[in-house]
Write a protein that holds these residues in place. Structure first.
Motif, PDB file in Angstrom:
ATOM      1  N   SER A   1       0.676  -1.282   0.047  1.00 12.50           N
ATOM      2  CA  SER A   1       0.053   0.074  -0.081  1.00 12.50           C
ATOM      3  C   SER A   1       0.818   1.102  -0.078  1.00 12.50           C
ATOM      4  O   SER A   1       1.782   1.299   0.730  1.00 12.50           O
ATOM      5  CB  SER A   1      -0.821   0.233   1.268  1.00 12.50           C
ATOM      6  OG  SER A   1      -1.807   0.927   1.173  1.00 12.50           O
TER       7      SER A   1
ATOM      8  N   PRO B   1       1.281   5.808  -1.066  1.00 13.20           N
ATOM      9  CA  PRO B   1       0.608   7.027  -1.295  1.00 13.20           C
ATOM     10  C   PRO B   1       0.566   7.245  -2.779  1.00 13.20           C
ATOM     11  O   PRO B   1       1.876   6.909  -3.520  1.00 13.20           O
ATOM     12  CB  PRO B   1       1.236   7.871  -0.374  1.00 13.20           C
ATOM     13  CG  PRO B   1       2.449   7.426  -0.312  1.00 13.20           C
ATOM     14  CD  PRO B   1       2.526   6.032  -0.297  1.00 13.20           C
ATOM     15  N   GLU B   2      -0.400   8.081  -3.229  1.00  9.18           N
ATOM     16  CA  GLU B   2      -0.301   8.363  -4.883  1.00  9.18           C
ATOM     17  C   GLU B   2       1.028   9.219  -5.023  1.00  9.18           C
ATOM     18  O   GLU B   2       1.414  10.023  -4.442  1.00  9.18           O
ATOM     19  CB  GLU B   2      -1.487   9.202  -5.220  1.00  9.18           C
ATOM     20  CG  GLU B   2      -1.539   9.651  -6.623  1.00  9.18           C
ATOM     21  CD  GLU B   2      -2.852  10.391  -6.818  1.00  9.18           C
ATOM     22  OE1 GLU B   2      -3.584  10.754  -5.962  1.00  9.18           O
ATOM     23  OE2 GLU B   2      -3.045  10.825  -7.886  1.00  9.18           O
TER      24      GLU B   2
ATOM     25  N   PRO C   1      -3.983   6.047  -8.170  1.00  8.57           N
ATOM     26  CA  PRO C   1      -5.145   5.350  -7.596  1.00  8.57           C
ATOM     27  C   PRO C   1      -5.435   4.194  -8.795  1.00  8.57           C
ATOM     28  O   PRO C   1      -5.839   3.028  -8.253  1.00  8.57           O
ATOM     29  CB  PRO C   1      -6.194   6.111  -7.421  1.00  8.57           C
ATOM     30  CG  PRO C   1      -5.452   7.174  -6.953  1.00  8.57           C
ATOM     31  CD  PRO C   1      -4.282   7.221  -8.113  1.00  8.57           C
TER      32      PRO C   1
ATOM     33  N   SER D   1      -4.001   0.423  -8.916  1.00  5.61           N
ATOM     34  CA  SER D   1      -4.424  -0.404  -7.852  1.00  5.61           C
ATOM     35  C   SER D   1      -5.079  -1.797  -8.657  1.00  5.61           C
ATOM     36  O   SER D   1      -5.967  -1.812  -9.337  1.00  5.61           O
ATOM     37  CB  SER D   1      -5.369   0.071  -6.940  1.00  5.61           C
ATOM     38  OG  SER D   1      -5.022   1.127  -6.057  1.00  5.61           O
TER      39      SER D   1
ATOM     40  N   THR E   1      -2.134  -1.389  -3.621  1.00  8.11           N
ATOM     41  CA  THR E   1      -3.308  -0.372  -3.371  1.00  8.11           C
ATOM     42  C   THR E   1      -2.285   0.877  -3.313  1.00  8.11           C
ATOM     43  O   THR E   1      -1.450   1.147  -2.746  1.00  8.11           O
ATOM     44  CB  THR E   1      -3.783  -0.455  -2.209  1.00  8.11           C
ATOM     45  OG1 THR E   1      -4.438  -1.913  -1.890  1.00  8.11           O
ATOM     46  CG2 THR E   1      -5.090   0.670  -1.834  1.00  8.11           C
ATOM     47  N   VAL E   2      -3.051   1.813  -4.172  1.00  5.36           N
ATOM     48  CA  VAL E   2      -2.530   3.339  -4.202  1.00  5.36           C
ATOM     49  C   VAL E   2      -3.337   4.104  -3.715  1.00  5.36           C
ATOM     50  O   VAL E   2      -4.542   4.319  -4.307  1.00  5.36           O
ATOM     51  CB  VAL E   2      -2.083   3.607  -5.636  1.00  5.36           C
ATOM     52  CG1 VAL E   2      -1.339   4.946  -5.819  1.00  5.36           C
ATOM     53  CG2 VAL E   2      -1.111   2.531  -6.363  1.00  5.36           C
ATOM     54  N   ASN E   3      -3.145   4.719  -2.588  1.00  6.76           N
ATOM     55  CA  ASN E   3      -4.201   5.690  -1.900  1.00  6.76           C
ATOM     56  C   ASN E   3      -4.004   7.082  -2.437  1.00  6.76           C
ATOM     57  O   ASN E   3      -3.095   7.633  -2.521  1.00  6.76           O
ATOM     58  CB  ASN E   3      -3.700   5.675  -0.267  1.00  6.76           C
ATOM     59  CG  ASN E   3      -3.906   4.174   0.166  1.00  6.76           C
ATOM     60  OD1 ASN E   3      -4.854   3.618   0.020  1.00  6.76           O
ATOM     61  ND2 ASN E   3      -2.849   3.535   0.543  1.00  6.76           N
ATOM     62  N   PRO E   4      -5.159   7.831  -2.845  1.00  7.55           N
ATOM     63  CA  PRO E   4      -5.238   9.002  -3.089  1.00  7.55           C
ATOM     64  C   PRO E   4      -4.633  10.181  -2.068  1.00  7.55           C
ATOM     65  O   PRO E   4      -4.560   9.730  -0.946  1.00  7.55           O
ATOM     66  CB  PRO E   4      -6.772   9.399  -3.411  1.00  7.55           C
ATOM     67  CG  PRO E   4      -7.276   8.051  -3.617  1.00  7.55           C
ATOM     68  CD  PRO E   4      -6.444   7.196  -2.735  1.00  7.55           C
TER      69      PRO E   4
END
Lengths: 115, 111
Positions: free
Chosen positions: B12, B14-15, B82, B85, B108-111
């Protein structure tokens, strides 16, 4: 339309029933494959066919059979379904090449549940 | 028997972050190595194919490398988004061009 089409997308059946999963392709490829995917595991090869008259067993062929009706059609049958055959099934195709550059194209999968 | 291992199993980030997914295989006698992307409810999409004689392949923000002698490949994703993902699968083609797949890395790429 998808190049590799699998039907049905989802199927729920009971133990002991005969099930057929179908795959058709418009890519004109000679080679077709059936894989199964279980949660947390990699894809496992069930059967593969290099042309209409050439069908081969993969890693986990027990309990399965296949039919290559035409270049474009490859079906997978479970003669007597059992619960541990519950899985996501994928059909794939590839074009006959030198091998080193052979790319696979997958259908969207059939989720099969055997109760 | 060929075995393919992918590390990590899940990631996981961050963007915007650059990231690396790893794949290792036990038998170096391969024809090619392929990276696939799998989205939930969908089939696998081929991202990159590296022939055994090649060292790397690039497509847009993706770069895959292959070190056949050490049995390793990496998939580098630059400036992650994102939409990246998905589950990323590595597969190697051995005799008869049959593929052996790893279990995948869930990204998972979190916005």
């Amino acid at each position: 339309d998808a190049d590799v089409t699998q039907t049905p997308r989802n199927r729920i059946t009971k133990t002991g029933k005969r099930i057929m999963l179908e795959c058709s392709q418009t890519k004109g490829h000679d080679r077709m494959y059936w894989y199964r995917q279980d949660p947390g595991l990699g894809l496992q090869l069930i059967y593969y066919s290099f042309d209409v008259k050439d069908i081969n067993k993969g890693e986990i062929s027990d309990g399965y059979s296949v039919s290559r009706q035409a270049q474009a059609k490859f079906s997978l049958s479970l003669e007597s379904a059992i619960p541990n055959q519950t899985a996501l099934y994928f059909c794939a195709t590839s074009e006959t090449t030198t091998g080193a550059n052979e790319k696979l194209f997958f259908g969207s999968g059939t989720q099969l549940s055997v109760l | 028997k060929q075995e393919v291992t992918q590390i990590p199993a899940a990631l996981s980030v961050p963007e915007g972050e650059n990231l690396v997914l790893n794949c290792s295989f036990t038998d170096s006698a391969i024809y090619n190595l392929q990276w696939f992307r799998q989205d939930p409810g969908k089939g696998l999409t081929s991202l990159l194919l590296i022939q055994s004689s090649q060292r790397e392949q690039t497509s847009g923000r993706l770069n895959a490398s292959l070190d056949k002698s050490s049995g390793r490949s990496t998939l580098y994703i630059a400036a992650s988004q994102p939409g990246d993902s998905a589950t990323y699968l590595c597969a190697v083609a051995g005799s008869n061009y049959k593929l052996t797949f790893g279990k995948g890395t869930l990204l998972t790429v979190n916005p």
